[in-house]
Design a protein around this motif. Structure first.
Motif, short mmCIF file in Angstrom:
data_model
loop_
_atom_site.label_atom_id
_atom_site.label_comp_id
_atom_site.label_asym_id
_atom_site.label_seq_id
_atom_site.Cartn_x
_atom_site.Cartn_y
_atom_site.Cartn_z
N ALA A 18 -18.83 -3.50 10.12
CA ALA A 18 -18.58 -3.41 8.68
C ALA A 18 -17.58 -2.30 8.38
O ALA A 18 -16.68 -2.46 7.53
CB ALA A 18 -19.88 -3.17 7.92
N VAL A 19 -17.73 -1.17 9.07
CA VAL A 19 -16.80 -0.05 8.88
C VAL A 19 -15.40 -0.45 9.31
O VAL A 19 -14.40 -0.15 8.63
CB VAL A 19 -17.27 1.18 9.68
N THR A 20 -15.28 -1.14 10.44
CA THR A 20 -13.98 -1.59 10.94
C THR A 20 -13.32 -2.55 9.96
O THR A 20 -12.13 -2.43 9.64
CB THR A 20 -14.13 -2.27 12.31
N ARG A 21 -14.11 -3.51 9.44
CA ARG A 21 -13.55 -4.47 8.49
C ARG A 21 -13.07 -3.77 7.21
O ARG A 21 -12.02 -4.10 6.66
CB ARG A 21 -14.58 -5.54 8.14
N LYS A 22 -13.84 -2.78 6.77
CA LYS A 22 -13.45 -2.03 5.56
C LYS A 22 -12.13 -1.30 5.79
O LYS A 22 -11.24 -1.30 4.93
CB LYS A 22 -14.55 -1.04 5.20
N LYS A 23 -11.97 -0.67 6.95
CA LYS A 23 -10.73 0.02 7.28
C LYS A 23 -9.54 -0.96 7.31
O LYS A 23 -8.46 -0.65 6.82
CB LYS A 23 -10.86 0.71 8.64
N ILE A 24 -9.77 -2.12 7.88
CA ILE A 24 -8.71 -3.11 7.97
C ILE A 24 -8.28 -3.59 6.59
O ILE A 24 -7.08 -3.69 6.28
CB ILE A 24 -9.17 -4.31 8.83
N ILE A 25 -9.26 -3.88 5.74
CA ILE A 25 -8.94 -4.34 4.38
C ILE A 25 -8.18 -3.27 3.61
O ILE A 25 -7.16 -3.55 2.97
CB ILE A 25 -10.22 -4.75 3.64
N GLU A 26 -8.66 -2.03 3.67
CA GLU A 26 -8.00 -0.95 2.93
C GLU A 26 -6.58 -0.71 3.44
O GLU A 26 -5.66 -0.48 2.64
CB GLU A 26 -8.84 0.33 3.04
N ALA A 27 -6.40 -0.77 4.75
CA ALA A 27 -5.06 -0.58 5.32
C ALA A 27 -4.13 -1.71 4.90
O ALA A 27 -2.96 -1.48 4.57
CB ALA A 27 -5.16 -0.50 6.84
N THR A 28 -4.63 -2.93 4.90
CA THR A 28 -3.82 -4.08 4.51
C THR A 28 -3.39 -3.98 3.06
O THR A 28 -2.22 -4.23 2.72
CB THR A 28 -4.60 -5.39 4.74
N VAL A 29 -4.32 -3.63 2.19
CA VAL A 29 -4.01 -3.49 0.77
C VAL A 29 -2.94 -2.42 0.56
O VAL A 29 -1.98 -2.62 -0.20
CB VAL A 29 -5.28 -3.15 -0.03
N LEU A 30 -3.09 -1.29 1.24
CA LEU A 30 -2.12 -0.21 1.10
C LEU A 30 -0.73 -0.65 1.57
O LEU A 30 0.27 -0.39 0.88
CB LEU A 30 -2.58 1.00 1.92
N LEU A 31 -0.66 -1.32 2.70
CA LEU A 31 0.64 -1.76 3.23
C LEU A 31 1.27 -2.82 2.34
O LEU A 31 2.48 -2.81 2.11
CB LEU A 31 0.46 -2.30 4.65
N LEU A 32 0.46 -3.74 1.83
CA LEU A 32 1.00 -4.76 0.94
C LEU A 32 1.60 -4.14 -0.31
O LEU A 32 2.66 -4.55 -0.79
CB LEU A 32 -0.11 -5.75 0.55
N GLN A 33 0.93 -3.12 -0.84
CA GLN A 33 1.41 -2.48 -2.05
C GLN A 33 2.68 -1.68 -1.80
O GLN A 33 3.60 -1.68 -2.62
CB GLN A 33 0.33 -1.56 -2.63
N THR A 34 2.75 -0.99 -0.68
CA THR A 34 3.86 -0.07 -0.44
C THR A 34 4.99 -0.66 0.38
O THR A 34 6.14 -0.26 0.23
CB THR A 34 3.35 1.20 0.27
N GLN A 35 4.69 -1.63 1.26
CA GLN A 35 5.70 -2.16 2.17
C GLN A 35 6.05 -3.62 1.93
O GLN A 35 7.09 -4.10 2.37
CB GLN A 35 5.23 -2.00 3.63
N GLY A 36 5.15 -4.36 1.26
CA GLY A 36 5.39 -5.77 1.05
C GLY A 36 4.77 -6.63 2.13
O GLY A 36 4.33 -6.13 3.18
N TYR A 37 4.75 -7.94 1.91
CA TYR A 37 4.04 -8.85 2.82
C TYR A 37 4.70 -8.91 4.19
O TYR A 37 4.02 -8.85 5.23
CB TYR A 37 3.98 -10.25 2.21
N ALA A 38 6.01 -9.08 4.24
CA ALA A 38 6.70 -9.27 5.53
C ALA A 38 6.48 -8.10 6.47
O ALA A 38 6.32 -8.27 7.68
CB ALA A 38 8.19 -9.49 5.29
N ALA A 39 6.45 -6.89 5.92
CA ALA A 39 6.30 -5.69 6.75
C ALA A 39 4.85 -5.40 7.12
O ALA A 39 4.58 -4.54 7.95
CB ALA A 39 6.90 -4.48 6.03
N THR A 40 3.93 -6.12 6.52
CA THR A 40 2.51 -5.89 6.80
C THR A 40 2.10 -6.75 8.00
O THR A 40 1.52 -7.83 7.87
CB THR A 40 1.65 -6.23 5.57
N THR A 41 2.44 -6.28 9.18
CA THR A 41 2.14 -6.98 10.42
C THR A 41 0.77 -6.56 10.94
O THR A 41 0.21 -5.53 10.51
CB THR A 41 3.19 -6.66 11.49
N LEU A 42 0.23 -7.33 11.86
CA LEU A 42 -1.06 -6.96 12.46
C LEU A 42 -0.97 -5.61 13.15
O LEU A 42 -1.92 -4.81 13.09
CB LEU A 42 -1.50 -8.04 13.46
N GLN A 43 0.15 -5.35 13.80
CA GLN A 43 0.31 -4.06 14.49
C GLN A 43 0.28 -2.90 13.50
O GLN A 43 -0.38 -1.87 13.76
CB GLN A 43 1.63 -4.05 15.28
#
Length: 210
Positions: A18-43
């Motif tokens: 659950a902690v790992t999933r929460k970190k992943i979701i928060e990181a994805t949201v942050l990257l989408l907001q600041t970098q956009g979809y194309a730059a939000t890679t799995l890496q």
């Protein structure tokens, strides 16, 4: 002489997941907001979340699945916010005003809404993403129409469906303006005008149905 007893609480595998999933979701949201979809890679998501790429892909093997989970997370947050806003409000006028206030909170507080717009815009050129997110978006649309009309079961009146589309379109436009750097003060004034119009139209439909 008494001995102090210390209880060690060890996290279960479910807790760690659950902690790992929460970190992943928060990181994805942050990257989408600041970098956009194309730059939000799995890496990049894995690096920003502070987890290994293997750990990320254990939960979400593809980027599309990560994005679907972000939309689900946002949908749950939206539902919780609306339920809290509606609590104790029984009159139609009170419920409409609470709902419209909750809409503004969704757009103006935090990066979640901007992130969802990034995902939705990317769907048009990504068939895998479109397929993974379609069920979630359909449920969100149904939820919004239900809250607007006060109908939790069954299909709402067409007038409510049209008004839901107008509200959603306006909110997505607000998210784009936030991304462009328009100040929240300016947007708050614009939303106040929209809120007046939307409230008036919703109440017209409510009164016609009563």
């Amino acid at each position: 002489m008494s001995k102090s007893v210390f209880t060690v609480h060890r996290r279960t595998q479910a807790d760690r997941s659950a902690v790992t999933r929460k970190k992943i979701i928060e990181a994805t949201v942050l990257l989408l907001q600041t970098q956009g979809y194309a730059a939000t890679t799995l890496q990049r998501i894995a690096k920003t979340a502070g987890v290994s790429l293997g750990a990320l892909q254990h939960h979400y093997p593809t980027k599309a699945q990560v994005m679907a989970m972000v939309l689900r997370h946002y949908a749950l947050r939206r539902a919780q916010l609306y339920r809290l806003a509606m609590r104790g409000r029984t009159l139609p006028e009170q419920r409409v005003e609470a709902m419209l206030d909750a809409m503004w909170s969704l757009v103006s507080e935090g990066p979640d809404f901007v992130a969802t717009v990034e995902i939705e815009l990317a769907r048009r050129s990504d068939p895998e993403l479109a397929a993974a997110t379609e069920p979630v978006l359909a449920r969100i649309d149904q939820f919004m129409a239900g809250w607007l009309s006060g109908t939790r079961n069954g299909l709402p009146e067409q007038k409510f469906m049209t008004l839901r589309l107008l509200n959603t379109t306006f909110l997505r436009g607000m998210a784009v303006e936030i991304s462009r750097g328009v100040s929240l003060d300016e947007l708050a004034e614009a939303y106040a005008l929209w809120r007046h119009f939307s409230r008036s139209e919703i109440m017209k439909i409510v009164h016609q149905m009563s």
